[in-house]
Design an enzyme around this catalytic site. Structure first.
Site, PDB file in Angstrom:
ATOM      1  N   CYS A  69       0.849  -1.149   0.056  1.00 43.86           N
ATOM      2  CA  CYS A  69      -0.102  -0.135  -0.123  1.00 43.86           C
ATOM      3  C   CYS A  69       1.104   1.438  -0.025  1.00 43.86           C
ATOM      4  O   CYS A  69       2.002   1.163   0.498  1.00 43.86           O
ATOM      5  CB  CYS A  69      -0.832   0.084   1.231  1.00 43.86           C
ATOM      6  SG  CYS A  69      -2.093  -1.415   1.438  1.00 43.86           S
ATOM      7  N   ASP A  70       0.152   2.528  -0.430  1.00 52.15           N
ATOM      8  CA  ASP A  70       0.901   3.556  -0.423  1.00 52.15           C
ATOM      9  C   ASP A  70       0.133   4.793  -0.564  1.00 52.15           C
ATOM     10  O   ASP A  70      -1.155   4.616  -1.040  1.00 52.15           O
ATOM     11  CB  ASP A  70       2.135   4.007  -1.690  1.00 52.15           C
ATOM     12  CG  ASP A  70       2.998   4.873  -1.283  1.00 52.15           C
ATOM     13  OD1 ASP A  70       3.830   4.971  -0.518  1.00 52.15           O
ATOM     14  OD2 ASP A  70       2.581   6.178  -1.906  1.00 52.15           O
TER      15      ASP A  70
END
Length: 196
Positions: A69-70
């Site tokens: 995730c980012d």
């Protein structure tokens, strides 16, 4: 039970998955985000967050589903990641107060068994309170905004400074549970098999 590995050291994502009742392990992806961004030069917050989420998921060796995730805030035509320095965080808050921005979270789920991967980017509009300079300085002094996208959290001290959102709360935390369920299903797994 399907095994899930979170390729992130984010405490907020860890707590989110725990509270959602999922069984998972955690690994640090060890991705040099700045180098990757400089090399591939993503132009939009969608491209940036998906690129980094994918790099994180694919950097971890595992025999399970690996989630990378980012997150990034899009504000005033700029993509804002982690400020790192107090001066940068304070300056951002002085620009953001009383305004709104869009928080983007990129998700990449890699199936280590099949080699397949799927991604999704979610976005939520965030409306910031009109803080005083003193409130901004005190918040920045806590250190909380220095290591988070956009220089704020919604699930910590910064939650009091978010007047409202339009969209998915979990996107602002950094991991949309709805997106995760969709990605797990897209790869042919049962989301409920991730429950503890």
């Amino acid at each position: 039970m399907t095994k899930l590995l979170l390729a992130s050291t984010s405490p907020a994502r860890n707590v989110l998955l725990t509270n959602a009742g999922l069984a998972f392990d955690v690994a640090s992806p060890g991705v040099d985000e700045e180098e990757l961004v400089a090399k591939l030069n993503p132009q939009t917050p969608q491209e940036l967050t998906l690129l980094l989420a994918r790099a994180k998921a694919e950097a971890v060796a595992s025999d399970s589903l690996v989630l990378g995730c980012d997150s990034a805030l899009f504000f005033g035509g700029e993509i804002l990641g982690k400020p790192h320095e107090p001066e940068v965080a304070a300056a951002r808050w002085r620009q953001m107060r009383g305004q709104w921005g869009e928080l983007y979270s990129g998700h990449w789920l890699h199936d280590s068994q099949t080699g397949q991967g799927v991604g999704r980017v979610t976005a939520t509009k965030v409306f910031f309170a009109n803080l005083t300079d003193q409130q901004i300085d005190r918040y920045v002094a806590t250190g909380e905004p220095l290591k988070v996208a956009g220089a704020f959290t919604i699930d910590g001290l910064g939650g009091a400074f978010i007047e409202r959102i339009e969209g998915d709360y979990h996107t602002v935390v950094g991991l949309s549970l709805v997106a995760l369920r969709e990605l797990v299903t897209e790869l042919g797994h049962d989301y409920l098999s991730l429950w503890r």
